[in-house]
Design a protein around this motif. Structure first.
Motif, PDB file in Angstrom:
ATOM      1  N   LYS A 192       0.832  -1.211   0.000  1.00  0.00           N
ATOM      2  CA  LYS A 192       0.000   0.000   0.000  1.00  0.00           C
ATOM      3  C   LYS A 192       0.860   1.252   0.000  1.00  0.00           C
ATOM      4  CE  LYS A 192      -3.809  -2.382   2.325  1.00  0.00           C
ATOM      5  NZ  LYS A 192      -4.584  -2.543   3.578  1.00  0.00           N
ATOM      6  N   LEU A 193       1.969   1.211   0.764  1.00  0.00           N
ATOM      7  CA  LEU A 193       2.899   2.338   0.765  1.00  0.00           C
ATOM      8  C   LEU A 193       3.548   2.496  -0.607  1.00  0.00           C
ATOM      9  CD1 LEU A 193       4.342   4.565   2.383  1.00  0.00           C
ATOM     10  CD2 LEU A 193       6.087   2.865   2.988  1.00  0.00           C
ATOM     11  N   TRP A 194       3.930   1.369  -1.225  1.00  0.00           N
ATOM     12  CA  TRP A 194       4.481   1.422  -2.582  1.00  0.00           C
ATOM     13  C   TRP A 194       3.511   2.109  -3.538  1.00  0.00           C
ATOM     14  CZ3 TRP A 194       8.835  -0.343  -5.416  1.00  0.00           C
ATOM     15  CH2 TRP A 194       9.861  -0.911  -4.648  1.00  0.00           C
ATOM     16  N   ARG A 195       2.232   1.723  -3.490  1.00  0.00           N
ATOM     17  CA  ARG A 195       1.250   2.324  -4.413  1.00  0.00           C
ATOM     18  C   ARG A 195       1.112   3.826  -4.173  1.00  0.00           C
ATOM     19  NH1 ARG A 195      -3.636  -1.329  -6.737  1.00  0.00           N
ATOM     20  NH2 ARG A 195      -2.388  -3.197  -7.127  1.00  0.00           N
ATOM     21  N   GLN A 196       1.143   4.206  -2.925  1.00  0.00           N
ATOM     22  CA  GLN A 196       1.001   5.627  -2.585  1.00  0.00           C
ATOM     23  C   GLN A 196       2.160   6.440  -3.161  1.00  0.00           C
ATOM     24  OE1 GLN A 196       0.533   6.406   1.682  1.00  0.00           O
ATOM     25  NE2 GLN A 196       1.861   8.196   1.469  1.00  0.00           N
ATOM     26  N   ILE A 197       3.372   5.955  -2.950  1.00  0.00           N
ATOM     27  CA  ILE A 197       4.559   6.704  -3.370  1.00  0.00           C
ATOM     28  C   ILE A 197       4.760   6.640  -4.879  1.00  0.00           C
ATOM     29  CG2 ILE A 197       7.081   6.768  -3.205  1.00  0.00           C
ATOM     30  CD1 ILE A 197       6.713   5.849  -0.262  1.00  0.00           C
ATOM     31  N   GLY A 199       2.536   6.048  -7.184  1.00  0.00           N
ATOM     32  CA  GLY A 199       1.472   6.792  -7.842  1.00  0.00           C
ATOM     33  C   GLY A 199       1.752   8.284  -7.886  1.00  0.00           C
ATOM     34  N   ALA A 200       2.315   8.803  -6.805  1.00  0.00           N
ATOM     35  CA  ALA A 200       2.643  10.232  -6.763  1.00  0.00           C
ATOM     36  C   ALA A 200       3.780  10.563  -7.725  1.00  0.00           C
ATOM     37  CB  ALA A 200       3.019  10.624  -5.337  1.00  0.00           C
ATOM     38  N   LYS A 204       4.589  12.812 -12.162  1.00  0.00           N
ATOM     39  CA  LYS A 204       5.664  13.679 -12.637  1.00  0.00           C
ATOM     40  C   LYS A 204       6.217  13.207 -13.986  1.00  0.00           C
ATOM     41  CE  LYS A 204       7.022  14.719  -7.861  1.00  0.00           C
ATOM     42  NZ  LYS A 204       8.110  14.652  -6.849  1.00  0.00           N
ATOM     43  N   TYR A 205       5.704  12.097 -14.461  1.00  0.00           N
ATOM     44  CA  TYR A 205       6.123  11.541 -15.753  1.00  0.00           C
ATOM     45  C   TYR A 205       4.884  11.392 -16.647  1.00  0.00           C
ATOM     46  CZ  TYR A 205      10.612  10.291 -13.571  1.00  0.00           C
ATOM     47  OH  TYR A 205      11.838  10.309 -12.924  1.00  0.00           O
ATOM     48  N   PRO A 206       4.319  12.484 -17.141  1.00  0.00           N
ATOM     49  CA  PRO A 206       3.070  12.422 -17.911  1.00  0.00           C
ATOM     50  C   PRO A 206       3.180  11.632 -19.216  1.00  0.00           C
ATOM     51  CG  PRO A 206       4.067  14.611 -18.045  1.00  0.00           C
ATOM     52  CD  PRO A 206       4.819  13.871 -16.994  1.00  0.00           C
ATOM     53  N   LYS A 207       4.389  11.448 -19.715  1.00  0.00           N
ATOM     54  CA  LYS A 207       4.562  10.705 -20.961  1.00  0.00           C
ATOM     55  C   LYS A 207       4.610   9.195 -20.738  1.00  0.00           C
ATOM     56  CE  LYS A 207       7.010  14.384 -23.438  1.00  0.00           C
ATOM     57  NZ  LYS A 207       8.251  14.750 -24.183  1.00  0.00           N
ATOM     58  N   VAL A 208       4.629   8.783 -19.463  1.00  0.00           N
ATOM     59  CA  VAL A 208       4.718   7.362 -19.140  1.00  0.00           C
ATOM     60  C   VAL A 208       3.362   6.826 -18.707  1.00  0.00           C
ATOM     61  CG1 VAL A 208       5.767   5.634 -17.622  1.00  0.00           C
ATOM     62  CG2 VAL A 208       7.139   7.548 -18.467  1.00  0.00           C
ATOM     63  N   THR A 209       2.914   5.768 -19.334  1.00  0.00           N
ATOM     64  CA  THR A 209       1.693   5.081 -18.906  1.00  0.00           C
ATOM     65  C   THR A 209       2.010   4.269 -17.658  1.00  0.00           C
ATOM     66  OG1 THR A 209       0.871   4.914 -21.167  1.00  0.00           O
ATOM     67  CG2 THR A 209      -0.082   3.408 -19.552  1.00  0.00           C
ATOM     68  N   TYR A 210       1.206   4.446 -16.625  1.00  0.00           N
ATOM     69  CA  TYR A 210       1.461   3.765 -15.356  1.00  0.00           C
ATOM     70  C   TYR A 210       0.264   2.912 -14.975  1.00  0.00           C
ATOM     71  CZ  TYR A 210       1.585   3.192 -10.267  1.00  0.00           C
ATOM     72  OH  TYR A 210       1.534   2.676  -8.994  1.00  0.00           O
ATOM     73  N   ASP A 211       0.528   1.641 -14.629  1.00  0.00           N
ATOM     74  CA  ASP A 211      -0.528   0.778 -14.134  1.00  0.00           C
ATOM     75  C   ASP A 211       0.028  -0.138 -13.053  1.00  0.00           C
ATOM     76  OD1 ASP A 211       0.879  -1.147 -15.579  1.00  0.00           O
ATOM     77  OD2 ASP A 211      -0.516  -1.125 -17.258  1.00  0.00           O
ATOM     78  N   THR A 212      -0.840  -0.913 -12.447  1.00  0.00           N
ATOM     79  CA  THR A 212      -0.439  -1.798 -11.348  1.00  0.00           C
ATOM     80  C   THR A 212      -0.974  -3.213 -11.599  1.00  0.00           C
ATOM     81  OG1 THR A 212      -2.409  -1.317 -10.023  1.00  0.00           O
ATOM     82  CG2 THR A 212      -0.490   0.112  -9.703  1.00  0.00           C
ATOM     83  N   SER A 213      -0.341  -4.172 -10.929  1.00  0.00           N
ATOM     84  CA  SER A 213      -0.788  -5.559 -11.028  1.00  0.00           C
ATOM     85  C   SER A 213      -0.427  -6.276  -9.740  1.00  0.00           C
ATOM     86  CB  SER A 213      -0.115  -6.266 -12.213  1.00  0.00           C
ATOM     87  OG  SER A 213      -0.451  -7.641 -12.250  1.00  0.00           O
TER      88      SER A 213
END
Length: 358
Positions: A192-197, A199-200, A204-213
Motif C-alpha cells: 500500500k505504501l508502494w502504491r502511494q509513493i 502513484g505520486a 511527474k512523468y506524464p509521458k509514461v503510462t502507469y498501471d499496477t498488477s
C-alpha cells in the motif's frame, strides 16, 4: 583520458570459465575502438573464503569501490555448505556496501530465440524488471527462528521506494514509456505504501503510462501475455521470483544478464544463473549470459552502445548457426561458442570495411 578500471570477480565452479569467455569477447570487441581498460581480478565468494576466510575481503571491497564497473560471474556451491561464512553473505554485503539498491534484468526474446521459448511467441518480447534490492523481507528486522516459530519482517521506507521508482520511470522514458508496479496491495501494508509513493511519482512523468498488477496476476501474465510489459517495478521478494520466471520464458537461464546499480559509484554486472557445480570443469557452461553482462556494462557504464550492439548481434548469429551449448540443445563447448561470437564480430567488421571501401 586514462584507462577504465574494471573489477573482475570470477567466483566459483563455472564462474571462472564463463568470466574467461566474457573477457575474451570484451578484448575482441574493444580492439581498435578507443576503449582502453584495465582488469583487476579480485577474490570473492567461496574462492575468497578459501583464501582469506571472508567472502568479501576488505581489499576486494575497496578496489571495487575504486572501479568504474564490476563484473561478477557466479558464486557459491556445496563446498561451502558447512562453512561458518557462506559465499552468498558476500553478495549481500557488497550490495549493501556499494548501495546497489536497484537490480535490472532484461527479458528479450529475439527472432532467433523464439524456437527456444517454452511459450508461444507471436510478438516481440522486450521488457525489464526493476527490482528493489537492499530492503524488504530479506533485510527487515526482527528476524528470528526457534524450534516452533520463525519471524521474517517485510519493511520499507519512503526513501527506499522513491529512489528505485525514479530509476524505473527514467528507464521507461528511454524505452516504450510504460511502467507496471507489481505488488500485493490487497494484503500487505508495504505494498500500500508502494502504491502511494509510486502513484505520486508517476504524475511527474506524464509521458509514461502507469498501471499496477498484483503479483499473482503478474506471474500469470508473464506466461500468457508477456508482450504487454515494458518496465516492471517491484519490491525485493517479488522481483527475485518474477525475474527468474521471466528469464525462463527466453528458453535458458544461461542467456540472461543483469545489472545492479545505486545512485553513485560503480554498477555491478552478472549473469542471473548460479555456479552450476554439476557441470563445472566440463567445458559446457553457456557463456552467453556473461558475455551479455559485458555488453550491458559497455552500454550502461561506458556509453558504448555501439560495442554492445556488436556483441548482441554476434550472439544472435551464433545461435542462428546452432553453435550453442547443451542448455540450448547444442553440442558446442563454452570455448567454441565464445570463439564463434568473436569470429562473428571480426567478420562483421571486415565486411563493413570492405563495403565502405567499395
Amino acid at each position: 583520458m586514462g584507462k577504465y578500471q574494471i573489477a573482475v570477480l570470477s567466483g566459483d565452479y563455472i564462474g571462472p570459465e564463463i568470466m574467461k569467455a566474457g573477457l575474451k569477447v570484451l578484448q575482441a570487441v574493444s580492439k581498435d575502438k578507443n576503449f582502453d581498460y584495465e582488469i583487476k581480478e579480485l577474490p570473492f565468494g567461496g574462492a575468497a573464503i578459501d583464501k582469506t576466510g571472508d567472502p568479501l575481503p576488505q581489499e576486494t571491497l575497496d578496489k571495487c569501490k575504486a572501479s568504474d564497473a564490476i563484473l561478477l560471474a557466479a558464486i557459491g556451491g556445496p563446498k561451502w555448505d558447512q562453512s561458518p561464512k557462506r559465499p552468498e553473505e558476500g553478495l549481500l554485503a557488497i550490495r549493501k556496501s556499494l548501495g546497489l539498491f536497484a537490480n535490472i534484468r532484461p527479458t528479450n526474446i529475439s527472432s532467433v530465440m523464439k524456437p527456444y521459448s517454452p511459450i508461444k511467441i507471436t510478438d516481440p518480447v522486450d521488457f525489464v524488471i526493476v527490482r528493489e534490492l537492499t530492503s524488504g523481507i530479506y533485510f527487515g528486522q526482527p528476524k528470528s527462528q526457534t524450534k516452533d516459530e520463525a519471524i521474517d519482517t517485510m519493511r520499507y521506507n519512503a526513501d527506499e521506494i522513491t529512489r528505485v521508482t525514479k530509476i524505473a520511470f527514467d528507464m521507461a522514458m528511454k524505452r516504450k514509456h510504460h511502467v507496471t508496479l507489481v505488488d500485493k496491495a490487497n494484503v500487505l501494508a508495504t505494498s500500500k505504501l508502494w502504491r502511494q509513493i509510486v502513484g505520486a511519482i508517476a504524475k511527474k512523468y506524464p509521458k509514461v503510462t502507469y498501471d499496477t498488477s498484483y503479483v499473482d496476476a503478474a506471474a500469470m501474465k508473464i506466461i500468457s501475455d508477456p508482450f504487454q510489459f515494458d518496465v516492471v517495478l517491484t519490491e525485493n521478494l517479488f522481483g527475485d521470483i518474477l525475474s527468474d520466471e521471466a528469464a525462463q520464458i527466453t528458453g535458458s537461464l544461461g542467456t540472461i544478464p543483469s545489472m545492479s546499480k545505486g545512485q553513485t559509484g560503480p554498477a555491478l554486472y552478472e549473469p542471473i544463473h548460479g555456479s552450476a557445480p554439476d557441470i563445472a570443469g566440463k567445458g559446457i557452461a553457456d557463456p552467453i549470459s556473461m558475455i551479455k553482462s559485458v555488453a550491458m556494462m559497455l552500454d550502461n557504464s561506458f556509453n558504448r552502445s555501439d560495442l554492445a550492439q556488436e556483441i548482441y548481434l554476434a550472439i544472435d548469429r551464433s545461435i542462428n548457426k546452432k553453435v550453442t551449448t547443451p542448455d540450448l540443445g547444442g553440442t558446442s563447448s563454452t570455448q567454441e561458442v565464445t570463439e564463434e561470437i568473436i569470429k562473428s564480430i571480426q567478420e562483421s567488421r571486415n565486411e563493413y570495411v570492405t563495403n565502405d571501401v567499395r
